[in-house]
Motif scaffolding. Structure first.
Motif, PDB file in Angstrom:
ATOM      1  N   GLN A 289      45.423  49.165  29.315  1.00  0.00           N
ATOM      2  CA  GLN A 289      45.215  47.712  29.482  1.00  0.00           C
ATOM      3  C   GLN A 289      44.052  47.222  28.612  1.00  0.00           C
ATOM      4  OE1 GLN A 289      45.009  48.872  33.547  1.00  0.00           O
ATOM      5  NE2 GLN A 289      45.899  46.925  34.189  1.00  0.00           N
TER       6      GLN A 289
ATOM      7  N   TYR B 196      34.689  51.280  30.615  1.00  0.00           N
ATOM      8  CA  TYR B 196      35.823  51.197  31.550  1.00  0.00           C
ATOM      9  C   TYR B 196      36.326  52.599  31.926  1.00  0.00           C
ATOM     10  CZ  TYR B 196      38.289  51.681  27.066  1.00  0.00           C
ATOM     11  OH  TYR B 196      38.695  52.115  25.835  1.00  0.00           O
TER      12      TYR B 196
ATOM     13  N   VAL C 233      40.996  43.908  35.932  1.00  0.00           N
ATOM     14  CA  VAL C 233      40.753  45.250  35.370  1.00  0.00           C
ATOM     15  C   VAL C 233      39.235  45.472  35.293  1.00  0.00           C
ATOM     16  CG1 VAL C 233      40.935  46.641  33.251  1.00  0.00           C
ATOM     17  CG2 VAL C 233      42.882  45.285  34.021  1.00  0.00           C
TER      18      VAL C 233
ATOM     19  N   ARG D 150      38.785  40.297  32.457  1.00  0.00           N
ATOM     20  CA  ARG D 150      38.543  40.985  33.734  1.00  0.00           C
ATOM     21  C   ARG D 150      39.017  40.125  34.910  1.00  0.00           C
ATOM     22  NH1 ARG D 150      32.975  42.254  33.420  1.00  0.00           N
ATOM     23  NH2 ARG D 150      32.270  40.496  34.658  1.00  0.00           N
TER      24      ARG D 150
ATOM     25  N   GLU E  46      41.577  55.484  33.489  1.00  0.00           N
ATOM     26  CA  GLU E  46      42.908  55.063  33.979  1.00  0.00           C
ATOM     27  C   GLU E  46      43.283  53.650  33.502  1.00  0.00           C
ATOM     28  OE1 GLU E  46      43.312  53.877  38.196  1.00  0.00           O
ATOM     29  OE2 GLU E  46      41.259  54.581  38.444  1.00  0.00           O
ATOM     30  N   HIS E  47      42.315  52.884  32.998  1.00  0.00           N
ATOM     31  CA  HIS E  47      42.623  51.536  32.518  1.00  0.00           C
ATOM     32  C   HIS E  47      42.654  51.441  30.988  1.00  0.00           C
ATOM     33  CE1 HIS E  47      42.622  49.840  36.514  1.00  0.00           C
ATOM     34  NE2 HIS E  47      41.548  50.553  36.769  1.00  0.00           N
TER      35      HIS E  47
ATOM     36  N   HIS F  81      43.035  39.706  34.703  1.00  0.00           N
ATOM     37  CA  HIS F  81      43.856  40.912  34.901  1.00  0.00           C
ATOM     38  C   HIS F  81      43.328  41.839  35.997  1.00  0.00           C
ATOM     39  CE1 HIS F  81      46.314  39.950  31.382  1.00  0.00           C
ATOM     40  NE2 HIS F  81      45.182  39.539  30.827  1.00  0.00           N
TER      41      HIS F  81
END
Ligand code: DP6
Length: 346
Positions: free
Chosen positions: A315, A308, A292, A287, A311-312, A290
């Protein structure tokens, strides 16, 4: 037992993942603090109830099968549950019941199944009552209330999306007796992912029911119950605003607090495993590196729920496949998403 279309009902009901945790109860399954969860989809139970008329002798007549096999331990839990609710569902002593239950997740995965199992059974029973009373709709508040009597967390599984169980000033009509929908949430949470990393399938050394009881003597309990109330306020605000970072921070704080409460019970106990801590470390590193928004939470066990936004997903998939899968027992991961609550199948 003769099986006709008229005397079989079948429902599928999901598990749920609490972001603010229910930990501590009193009276007849009443929570010490409000809890807020996301209802799942892939991790679910399918329960089928067959019923035929019998003389009403005031007794429950039950046959119970789990995944096609007789299961005396589950049967005895279901029998005492049905006995406990027979004043609220008066038809229970007028029929012979044959119940079959299946979980979508592997039996040995260490996933708590009481929320999906109890809510699937209750949906069948409420559906039978609806038919007998010739009413149009199932009373979902009653379904949530009865599910709670089977297992506290099951009260939340009958609600689609986000559910709050426990009285809270921010949500009108919220109650300690049943869960209610939290409708004012940003769409990002309606499609959230929860990858359930199965770290261990061993049976837990201390059950949730025993864990709730240990809260009664925990010196931190009063502060904890107030904290959970306040975290619920913050979480409701974060979800309405679509603030995934705040949501994730609350999720992780709550998970670690839950396990800290176990470690500070008398006697103390630990349900996390070494791989649980390694996974937490890796998730936090990923996290930070990146940027994210990927977070963890834990139930009363060693398994990690990886949370999560959709949209992620690509990743996070890298993190899962390159780092986290190897930490899982038999490489097992259940890929789940926020879901729509129970479904009638028959
Ligand atoms: C840590 O609902 O399994 O998952 O009411 O005794 O059946 P009983 O307990 P249970 O407790 C679940 C606790 C938790 C947190 C949560 O789901 O809120």
């Amino acid at each position: 037992m003769r099986e006709t279309a008229e005397n079989i009902v079948q429902w599928q009901s999901p598990s749920n993942i609490a972001i603010v945790k229910y930990w501590g109860k009193h009276g007849r399954q009443l929570p010490r603090n409000p809890s807020l969860s996301l209802t799942l989809d892939a991790a679910h139970t399918i329960t089928e109830v067959m019923f035929t008329e019998k003389e009403n002798d005031g007794k429950i007549a039950l046959e119970f099968f789990f995944e096609g096999e007789p299961n005396p331990a589950f049967k005895s839990r279901i029998a005492s549950f049905l006995n406990a609710i027979k004043d609220e569902l008066t038809f229970l002593t007028m029929y012979n019941f044959r119940i079959n239950s299946y979980n979508s997740f592997p039996h040995s995965s260490g996933i708590a199944s009481s929320a999906s199992a109890m809510s699937a059974l209750v949906m069948c029973l409420c559906d039978i009552e609806r038919t007998l009373q010739k009413s149009e709709d199932i009373d979902w508040r009653k379904a949530s209330h009865l599910s709670r009597l089977g297992s506290g967390s099951a009260s939340r599984s009958v609600i689609s999306g986000a559910a709050l169980w426990g009285t809270h000033e921010k949500i009108k009509h919220s109650s300690d007796r049943y869960a209610v929908p939290v409708s004012d949430i940003d769409p990002v949470f309606q499609s959230f992912h929860d990858d359930i990393l199965i770290i261990s399938e061993e049976e837990k050394s201390v059950s949730s029911t025993a864990g709730h009881q240990l809260m009664e003597g925990n010196v931190y309990a009063p502060a904890r119950f107030q904290q959970a109330y306040d975290k619920t306020t913050e979480l409701i605000e974060a979800m309405a605003a679509g603030d995934v970072w705040k949501f994730g921070q609350i999720a992780e704080d709550e998970a670690l607090t839950l396990h800290a409460l176990m470690m500070s019970s008398q006697p103390s106990y630990i349900l996390m495993k070494p791989h649980t801590l390694t996974a937490i470390d890796q998730i936090r590193k990923f996290r930070k590196t990146h940027k994210v928004p990927v977070f963890f939470t834990l139930d009363a066990g060693p398994n990690i729920h990886l949370l999560y936004p959709h949209e992620h997903a690509d990743q996070v998939n890298t993190l899962v496949e390159e780092t986290l899968r190897a930490l899982c027992h038999n490489d097992l991961i259940i890929r789940d998403r926020v879901g729509q609550g129970p479904k009638k199948l028959k």
